[in-house]
Design an enzyme around this catalytic site. Structure first.
Site, PDB file in Angstrom:
ATOM      1  CB  CYS A  71      -0.440  -0.073   0.887  1.00  0.00           C
ATOM      2  SG  CYS A  71      -2.017  -1.041   1.452  1.00  0.00           S
ATOM      3  CG  ASP A  72       2.827   4.289  -1.666  1.00  0.00           C
ATOM      4  OD1 ASP A  72       4.147   4.766  -0.154  1.00  0.00           O
ATOM      5  OD2 ASP A  72       2.561   6.540  -1.435  1.00  0.00           O
TER       6      ASP A  72
END
Length: 214
Positions: free
Chosen positions: A75-76
Site C-alpha cells: 500500500c501507499d
C-alpha cells in the site's frame, strides 16, 4: 495461507488485526523517490498504485522461499490538496516545518486521501497473479488553534504519515469527517483489498484468524 503485509505502518497492521487477520510484516525497503521519478507525469492514483506494486514485488522477491503459499499486500498513500499552484500531491512531511505548512493549507478545508493497493498471489514461492487498484476518500479537516497545532506537531505523529495527519491517532481530533472509506484513510481499504484478493482467487475469510484465537 498467510497474508504478508509489505509495510512498516502500524496503522495498517492495526486495521488488519482488528478485522481478523494477523499478517506477517515484511518491510519492502523500496526507494520511493526512485519509483516516483521513473513515472512520466503520473496521476495521484497512478503514483500510489505504482508505489504499492513496487513494495509488494520487492517483498515477493525477498520472501518467496519462506512464504510459498501466500498473498502479499502493498500500500501507499498520498494526500491531494488544492495549493497556490494548482493541485498538489503530498506524502509524509518528514519535518515539523513541512507538517506545519501542510496544516496551514488544509485547515478548515478538504483534501482527498488516495491510497494505492497491490496484491500478489504466491504459489510455490513464485508470483502467480497480481492486481492493483486505488481508493480516493474525501477528508474534511478541522481548524486547530495555534496551540493545538503546536501540541500536535510536538507529538511527532504528523511527520511520518501521508499528508501530515491521522484519523486513528492524535490527528483524529482535527478531522471533521470523511466521505468514503475510513479504513483507506487510515492506510488500507478493507473493501478494496477484499475485492483485489478475490481477483487472485483468495477469499478474505480464509485469512481470518480462527474464532478460538480471537
Amino acid at each position: 495461507m498467510r497474508l504478508v503485509l509489505a509495510s512498516a505502518s502500524p496503522a495498517r497492521l492495526a486495521v488488519l488485526r482488528a478485522a481478523g487477520v494477523d499478517p506477517v510484516v515484511v518491510v519492502s525497503g523500496v526507494d520511493e523517490d526512485a519509483v516516483a521519478a521513473s513515472l512520466p507525469d503520473p496521476t495521484p492514483e497512478e503514483l500510489v498504485t505504482a508505489l504499492a506494486m513496487a513494495k509488494a514485488r520487492a517483498v515477493v522477491d525477498a520472501t518467496g522461499d519462506e512464504h510459498r503459499d501466500a498473498v502479499v499486500v502493498g500500500c501507499d498513500s498520498m494526500l491531494v490538496v488544492d495549493g497556490p499552484d494548482g493541485q498538489e500531491v503530498v506524502g509524509k512531511p518528514g519535518t515539523v516545518e513541512r507538517a506545519r505548512q501542510r496544516w496551514a493549507t488544509v485547515a478548515g478545508r478538504t483534501g482527498h486521501l488516495v491510497t494505492g493497493h497491490a496484491v500478489v498471489r504466491l504459489r510455490d514461492g513464485a508470483a502467480a497473479a497480481e492486481v492493483a487498484g486505488s481508493e480516493r476518500t474525501l477528508v474534511r479537516f478541522g481548524a486547530p488553534t495555534e496551540a493545538e497545532l503546536e501540541a500536535y506537531l510536538a507529538t511527532g505523529e504528523p511527520l511520518a504519515v501521508a499528508g501530515g495527519f491521522t484519523l486513528d491517532g492524535y490527528g483524529g481530533w482535527f478531522v471533521e469527517g470523511v466521505d468514503g472509506d475510513p479504513s483507506s484513510v487510515i492506510g488500507i481499504s478493507l473493501p478494496l483489498t477484499r475485492r483485489l484478493l478475490a481477483e487472485v482467487g483468495v477469499s478474505v475469510v480464509d485469512l481470518w484468524r480462527p474464532a478460538s484465537a480471537s
